[in-house]
Every structure is written in structure tokens, then in C-alpha cells.
Motif scaffolding. Structure first.
Motif, PDB file in Angstrom:
ATOM      1  N   ASP A 179      16.940  37.233  19.593  1.00  0.00           N
ATOM      2  CA  ASP A 179      16.998  38.664  19.901  1.00  0.00           C
ATOM      3  C   ASP A 179      17.813  39.401  18.836  1.00  0.00           C
ATOM      4  O   ASP A 179      18.627  38.791  18.134  1.00  0.00           O
ATOM      5  N   PRO A 180      17.606  40.719  18.685  1.00  0.00           N
ATOM      6  CA  PRO A 180      18.280  41.468  17.615  1.00  0.00           C
ATOM      7  C   PRO A 180      19.798  41.527  17.759  1.00  0.00           C
ATOM      8  O   PRO A 180      20.505  41.657  16.754  1.00  0.00           O
ATOM      9  N   VAL A 181      20.333  41.429  18.970  1.00  0.00           N
ATOM     10  CA  VAL A 181      21.789  41.449  19.161  1.00  0.00           C
ATOM     11  C   VAL A 181      22.416  40.152  18.656  1.00  0.00           C
ATOM     12  O   VAL A 181      23.489  40.144  18.055  1.00  0.00           O
ATOM     13  N   SER A 182      21.730  39.021  18.873  1.00  0.00           N
ATOM     14  CA  SER A 182      22.249  37.717  18.444  1.00  0.00           C
ATOM     15  C   SER A 182      22.074  37.481  16.950  1.00  0.00           C
ATOM     16  O   SER A 182      22.802  36.683  16.356  1.00  0.00           O
ATOM     17  N   LEU A 183      21.110  38.154  16.350  1.00  0.00           N
ATOM     18  CA  LEU A 183      20.745  37.887  14.955  1.00  0.00           C
ATOM     19  C   LEU A 183      21.913  37.935  13.973  1.00  0.00           C
ATOM     20  O   LEU A 183      22.072  37.008  13.174  1.00  0.00           O
ATOM     21  N   PRO A 184      22.793  38.951  14.004  1.00  0.00           N
ATOM     22  CA  PRO A 184      23.906  38.965  13.038  1.00  0.00           C
ATOM     23  C   PRO A 184      24.843  37.757  13.183  1.00  0.00           C
ATOM     24  O   PRO A 184      25.419  37.308  12.198  1.00  0.00           O
ATOM     25  N   PHE A 185      24.985  37.251  14.402  1.00  0.00           N
ATOM     26  CA  PHE A 185      25.855  36.091  14.640  1.00  0.00           C
ATOM     27  C   PHE A 185      25.225  34.800  14.109  1.00  0.00           C
ATOM     28  O   PHE A 185      25.906  33.795  13.932  1.00  0.00           O
ATOM     29  N   LEU A 186      23.913  34.836  13.892  1.00  0.00           N
ATOM     30  CA  LEU A 186      23.188  33.632  13.464  1.00  0.00           C
ATOM     31  C   LEU A 186      22.696  33.734  12.023  1.00  0.00           C
ATOM     32  O   LEU A 186      21.884  32.920  11.586  1.00  0.00           O
ATOM     33  N   ALA A 187      23.188  34.722  11.276  1.00  0.00           N
ATOM     34  CA  ALA A 187      22.761  34.898   9.880  1.00  0.00           C
ATOM     35  C   ALA A 187      23.057  33.636   9.078  1.00  0.00           C
ATOM     36  O   ALA A 187      24.187  33.151   9.065  1.00  0.00           O
ATOM     37  N   GLY A 188      22.045  33.080   8.453  1.00  0.00           N
ATOM     38  CA  GLY A 188      22.210  31.897   7.618  1.00  0.00           C
ATOM     39  C   GLY A 188      22.417  30.600   8.381  1.00  0.00           C
ATOM     40  O   GLY A 188      22.641  29.555   7.780  1.00  0.00           O
ATOM     41  N   ALA A 189      22.352  30.645   9.706  1.00  0.00           N
ATOM     42  CA  ALA A 189      22.556  29.435  10.507  1.00  0.00           C
ATOM     43  C   ALA A 189      21.345  28.513  10.413  1.00  0.00           C
ATOM     44  O   ALA A 189      20.235  28.948  10.093  1.00  0.00           O
ATOM     45  N   VAL A 190      21.568  27.241  10.705  1.00  0.00           N
ATOM     46  CA  VAL A 190      20.485  26.258  10.721  1.00  0.00           C
ATOM     47  C   VAL A 190      20.363  25.714  12.146  1.00  0.00           C
ATOM     48  O   VAL A 190      21.330  25.208  12.711  1.00  0.00           O
ATOM     49  N   ILE A 191      19.171  25.856  12.701  1.00  0.00           N
ATOM     50  CA  ILE A 191      18.886  25.340  14.039  1.00  0.00           C
ATOM     51  C   ILE A 191      18.206  23.989  13.848  1.00  0.00           C
ATOM     52  O   ILE A 191      17.162  23.898  13.202  1.00  0.00           O
ATOM     53  N   ASP A 192      18.820  22.952  14.391  1.00  0.00           N
ATOM     54  CA  ASP A 192      18.359  21.589  14.150  1.00  0.00           C
ATOM     55  C   ASP A 192      18.259  20.858  15.491  1.00  0.00           C
ATOM     56  O   ASP A 192      18.661  21.372  16.524  1.00  0.00           O
ATOM     57  N   PHE A 193      17.729  19.649  15.434  1.00  0.00           N
ATOM     58  CA  PHE A 193      17.688  18.786  16.617  1.00  0.00           C
ATOM     59  C   PHE A 193      18.358  17.483  16.241  1.00  0.00           C
ATOM     60  O   PHE A 193      18.084  16.914  15.187  1.00  0.00           O
ATOM     61  N   THR A 194      19.270  17.031  17.089  1.00  0.00           N
ATOM     62  CA  THR A 194      19.977  15.792  16.804  1.00  0.00           C
ATOM     63  C   THR A 194      19.816  14.830  17.969  1.00  0.00           C
ATOM     64  O   THR A 194      19.746  15.245  19.114  1.00  0.00           O
ATOM     65  N   ASP A 195      19.726  13.573  17.648  1.00  0.00           N
ATOM     66  CA  ASP A 195      19.597  12.524  18.660  1.00  0.00           C
ATOM     67  C   ASP A 195      20.700  11.509  18.389  1.00  0.00           C
ATOM     68  O   ASP A 195      20.566  10.639  17.540  1.00  0.00           O
ATOM     69  N   GLU A 196      21.830  11.681  19.077  1.00  0.00           N
ATOM     70  CA  GLU A 196      23.004  10.840  18.837  1.00  0.00           C
ATOM     71  C   GLU A 196      23.380  10.106  20.113  1.00  0.00           C
ATOM     72  O   GLU A 196      22.769  10.296  21.162  1.00  0.00           O
ATOM     73  N   LEU A 197      24.427   9.315  20.025  1.00  0.00           N
ATOM     74  CA  LEU A 197      24.901   8.586  21.201  1.00  0.00           C
ATOM     75  C   LEU A 197      25.274   9.515  22.350  1.00  0.00           C
ATOM     76  O   LEU A 197      25.075   9.184  23.508  1.00  0.00           O
ATOM     77  N   ILE A 198      25.813  10.702  22.020  1.00  0.00           N
ATOM     78  CA  ILE A 198      26.217  11.637  23.067  1.00  0.00           C
ATOM     79  C   ILE A 198      25.025  12.361  23.677  1.00  0.00           C
ATOM     80  O   ILE A 198      25.174  13.094  24.640  1.00  0.00           O
ATOM     81  N   GLY A 199      23.846  12.167  23.108  1.00  0.00           N
ATOM     82  CA  GLY A 199      22.653  12.766  23.684  1.00  0.00           C
ATOM     83  C   GLY A 199      21.805  13.471  22.643  1.00  0.00           C
ATOM     84  O   GLY A 199      22.248  13.754  21.536  1.00  0.00           O
ATOM     85  N   ALA A 200      20.590  13.749  23.030  1.00  0.00           N
ATOM     86  CA  ALA A 200      19.658  14.465  22.169  1.00  0.00           C
ATOM     87  C   ALA A 200      19.700  15.938  22.552  1.00  0.00           C
ATOM     88  O   ALA A 200      19.639  16.276  23.726  1.00  0.00           O
ATOM     89  N   ARG A 201      19.833  16.814  21.538  1.00  0.00           N
ATOM     90  CA  ARG A 201      19.922  18.236  21.838  1.00  0.00           C
ATOM     91  C   ARG A 201      19.655  19.070  20.595  1.00  0.00           C
ATOM     92  O   ARG A 201      19.756  18.575  19.474  1.00  0.00           O
ATOM     93  N   PHE A 202      19.329  20.325  20.825  1.00  0.00           N
ATOM     94  CA  PHE A 202      19.237  21.276  19.732  1.00  0.00           C
ATOM     95  C   PHE A 202      20.663  21.683  19.364  1.00  0.00           C
ATOM     96  O   PHE A 202      21.501  21.899  20.235  1.00  0.00           O
TER      97      PHE A 202
END
Length: 107
Positions: A65-88
Motif C-alpha cells: 500500500d502507498p502508506v507502507s511504501l516509504p518504509f519499504l524503499a529498497g527493501a528485499v522481500i525473501d522467503f527463508t526456510d530455517e530451523l526456526i521455521g519457514a517464513r517470508f
């Protein structure tokens, strides 16, 4: 102009697996006030709104959403599968600190 967030190929692949039986509902990534560090991520499946930024690959969509966009500028959204669990997960260059849960941060 700030760079939009980027979604990794791994995150899109996992989204495709999840959406195989879900009619391709987009993944919404938002920033909310609160959490133990001041802001927290809200990651859930949701329909896109007219003013959302839509990041798309191979038929999978991530919406911000446009309100969240400035807080996420240049961020990387990834998926990880580690011992603590799989999550975005979100690697956010704007966050000055984050807490152990990985969903809360400050700027």
C-alpha cells in the motif's frame, strides 16, 4: 525517488507453491505502527487495492500500500526456510534496529 521493494525469485516461487490451490491471491506486505520496536510488518494474503504497488513475476503478485511504501524503499522481500521455521522475511535497509522476532523494527 526511492527504490521500490524487491521480491526475490525464491519468494515468488514459494508464493506460487502456496497459491497452487488458492486462486493466486496476492501477498500483501504492509508496515503498521506498534510491535516491540515501533513498527511491525504485516504479511498476509489479500486482494489488491487500486492504489497499491504491484510487484509481479510469473503470475504471482506481491502488493504494497502507498502508506507502507516509504518504509519499504529498497527493501528485499525473501522467503527463508530455517530451523526456526519457514517464513517470508524482509531485509530492510531503512530499519535502524529490529527485534529477535524479525517482524518488528525501528527507523
Amino acid at each position: 525517488m526511492n527504490l521500490p521493494p524487491k521480491v526475490t525469485e525464491r519468494a515468488f516461487q514459494r508464493l506460487a507453491q502456496i497459491n497452487a490451490d488458492r486462486d493466486g491471491v496476492p501477498l500483501r506486505v504492509a508496515v503498521l505502527g506498534g510491535g516491540c520496536s515501533g513498527f511491525q510488518y504485516d504479511i498476509r494474503f489479500d486482494q489488491p487495492e487500486d492504489d497499491d504497488l504491484i510487484l509481479e513475476s510469473e503470475g504471482q503478485r506481491v502488493v504494497v500500500d502507498p502508506v507502507s511504501l516509504p518504509f519499504l524503499a529498497g527493501a528485499v522481500i525473501d522467503f527463508t526456510d530455517e530451523l526456526i521455521g519457514a517464513r517470508f522475511v524482509i531485509e530492510n535497509p531503512n530499519a535502524s534496529s529490529s527485534c529477535g522476532c524479525g517482524t518488528s523494527f525501528s527507523m
